[in-house]
Each structure stands twice: as structure tokens, then as C-alpha cells.
Design an enzyme around this catalytic site. Structure first.
Site, PDB file in Angstrom:
ATOM      1  N   TYR A  77       0.862  -1.184   0.000  1.00 41.99           N
ATOM      2  CA  TYR A  77       0.000   0.000   0.000  1.00 41.99           C
ATOM      3  C   TYR A  77       0.902   1.238   0.000  1.00 41.99           C
ATOM      4  O   TYR A  77       1.309   1.729   1.053  1.00 41.99           O
ATOM      5  CB  TYR A  77      -0.878   0.037   1.254  1.00 41.99           C
ATOM      6  CG  TYR A  77      -2.000  -0.971   1.327  1.00 41.99           C
ATOM      7  CD1 TYR A  77      -2.308  -1.803   0.254  1.00 41.99           C
ATOM      8  CD2 TYR A  77      -2.760  -1.092   2.476  1.00 41.99           C
ATOM      9  CE1 TYR A  77      -3.337  -2.722   0.342  1.00 41.99           C
ATOM     10  CE2 TYR A  77      -3.795  -2.009   2.569  1.00 41.99           C
ATOM     11  CZ  TYR A  77      -4.076  -2.821   1.498  1.00 41.99           C
ATOM     12  OH  TYR A  77      -5.096  -3.730   1.589  1.00 41.99           O
ATOM     13  N   GLY A 229     -19.092  -2.534  -2.770  1.00 44.29           N
ATOM     14  CA  GLY A 229     -20.040  -3.488  -3.341  1.00 44.29           C
ATOM     15  C   GLY A 229     -19.495  -4.153  -4.588  1.00 44.29           C
ATOM     16  O   GLY A 229     -18.424  -3.824  -5.106  1.00 44.29           O
TER      17      GLY A 229
END
Length: 310
Positions: A77, A229
């Protein structure tokens, strides 16, 4: 943040989400994911725009002030000039006694940010563990998740991490992006305390199965992309557009955002479910943590379960 008619409490604290024992440590069920922290815009891209350093540090410190004691990170990251691990080190060291920092190994990126071949040998996995230790400024890692691609055996890779656990470099082990058979394979080698898989409203039946298996076996299930989602762009924080009508209806009824409804629904899937929503924005951070206090009624859950089933 939210309207005056919101059903959320005025005082925000991750403790309202409840607790789970992650290995031998008690954590609040709302945590914080750092994938978005090193940059603005999409994560994990070579040309990402670095986030303001002071802003990133302020978000991390505020998360802990609001009761977060479970932070998810990884050495891959990073953006130009920013690394999630080093931001954590700068913001939070010396670390609070109750803080659990979970990281992951497997994926690899070059110094230019481009993706490289996954680490699959004991030597490369140990190098990734050591890099996490160096960046975080620690002599051991609280929790290391083996993140994989594909369906092939993970025995050699998970066994290599189990050896590092025996050597004292790792406290607890987990898995990420797995299929059900991987969980059984890993548990034959060493205890598994958590599974990180993509999950949220609209997730596949296979992910429902992994969530169920974890619950039966007392393993934490830690969804990523719970707000985004299915089919949303990774790392953009684009929740709230094109929502199912059921999500919009529940959000309106409670005076909260669709993202908060998604987080609350995910936590309602079982007491072993932990959430690690990420952001680089202080207001969004407060919204995410507040979602842990959102109570969904049986009617709310029926609506959202219908949206999940599609």
C-alpha cells in the site's frame, strides 16, 4: 456528516460496534483499512497522487481517538512519497497496547509501483514479512494474512508463514482472497484467526459460504470492499451511486448514507464479522465508525437481504 434526523448517536466511538477476540486480542468490530491512505483517488496505481502527509497522519490519529484498535495495512500500500506502513509508524508509534495491526503478504510491487509476480517461495515471503517489520518499526507482527490468487494449493506458502510464527516474527496468521478449500488446507498446518475476502451486499454465494464457515469455526471474517459493493472500482470510495432501491430506502428511513447502511448490514451478518472501511478524509472516517452503532430492524434486514440476493 449526517442529518439531524439520523438514527446514529451524537457520540461516535468504535466501541459501539461490539467486540471480537482476534487471536488473543479483543478488538472493536469497526476497524480501519489503510489502502486509500497513501494517495488521493484510486489506490495501487503507479501514477497515484500522494496524499498530504499531515492529513494522512491526522486521520490515523483520529481513528484511534475514536476507538479503532484494529488497523489493516500492507507493505504494497504505497504511492510516490507515501507508504501506509510508514504513515502508521509516524502517526501511532509508540503503539497503544490494545492496537492490533494486521498486514498481508503475497502481492508484490516494484519501486515504480508496477505489479510484480506474487511471492510464492519461503524466501520471498520472509522478505515481505521483514519489510513490514522494518516499515512499522516492530520486532513482530500482530497478524499476517496470506493473500493469494487462484485455486491451487497454499500449503507451502502458509507453512512458510507458520515457521515464521514459530520463530516469533508473527503472532497470528490469517488468509485473504481464498476459496473454502483453502481454509481447510491452512487449518491443517496452523491456526487461522481471520479470513479477509471481498464481501458486501451483492457478493457471491461462495463468499456467503466462506463467511458461514468462518462463523462455525470461530474465525473472524473481515470483508474488504464492503462499502464499494460488487463491481465497483477498487479503492475509489465510489459508494452511493447506482445503489439498489432497498439500500436507498433503508438509508432514507434512518437518515444515514448508503455507505453506512452497507457497513451496518455487513456487521449484522454475524458477530464474527469485522469491518475495515478506509478513507483519507476525517468526515468520512467519522461516518464509517458511526455506522457501527446503526441498528437495523428485521424489516430493514429483510429488504437488504433481498438486495443481496439480487
Amino acid at each position: 456528516m449526517y442529518s439531524m434526523t439520523s438514527d446514529l448517536p451524537a457520540t461516535i466511538n468504535a466501541a459501539a460496534s461490539g467486540t471480537w477476540t482476534l487471536g488473543d486480542r479483543t478488538v472493536h468490530r469497526i476497524g480501519f483499512g489503510t489502502m486509500r491512505l497513501p494517495q488521493t483517488g484510486p489506490a495501487l496505481t503507479p501514477d497515484a497522487v500522494p496524499r498530504d502527509r499531515d492529513q494522512a497522519i491526522a486521520v490515523l490519529r483520529r481513528a484511534v481517538e475514536l476507538g479503532v484498535n484494529h488497523i489493516d495495512t500492507a507493505a504494497f500500500y504505497f504511492s510516490p512519497l507515501r507508504s501506509a506502513n510508514e504513515l502508521i509508524n509516524r502517526a501511532l508509534a509508540p503503539y497503544p497496547d490494545d492496537l492490533v495491526i494486521a498486514t498481508k503478504v503475497g502481492p508484490a510491487r516494484g519501486l515504480d509501483g508496477s505489479w510484480e509476480q506474487h511471492a510464492r517461495t519461503p524466501e520471498r515471503l520472509r522478505a515481505q514479512v521483514e519489510e513490514n517489520l522494518r516499515q512499522l518499526g516492530r520486532d513482530h507482527l500482530d497478524l499476517v494474512n496470506l493473500r493469494i490468487l487462484g485455486t491451487d494449493s497454499i500449503a507451502e506458502r502458509f507453512g512458510a508463514l507458520a515457521e515464521l510464527q514459530k520463530a516469533g516474527l508473527i503472532r497470528h496468521l490469517g488468509l485473504s482472497n481464498i476459496r473454502p478449500h483453502h481454509l481447510a488446507e491452512a487449518r491443517d498446518i496452523a491456526p487461522v484467526v481471520c479470513v479477509q475476502n471481498p464481501y458486501g451486499i451483492g457478493a457471491s454465494a461462495e463468499q456467503d459460504e466462506v463467511l458461514r464457515l468462518c462463523g462455525e469455526q470461530g474465525i473472524a471474517f473481515v470483508p474488504f470492499y464492503a462499502i464499494a459493493g460488487a463491481g465497483r472500482e477498487r479503492g475509489t470510495g465510489a459508494a452511493g451511486t447506482g445503489e439498489p432501491p432497498q439500500v436507498e430506502a433503508v438509508a432514507k428511513a434512518h437518515g444515514v448514507s448508503a455507505a453506512q447502511v452497507r457497513l451496518a448490514w455487513t456487521l449484522h451478518r454475524g458477530p464474527h464479522v469485522l469491518a475495515i472501511p478506509g478513507t483519507g478524509d476525517l468526515a468520512h472516517l467519522a461516518d464509517n465508525i458511526a455506522a457501527g452503532a446503526l441498528h437495523l430492524s428485521a424489516d430493514d434486514l429483510a429488504l437488504l437481504d433481498a438486495a443481496h440476493a439480487g
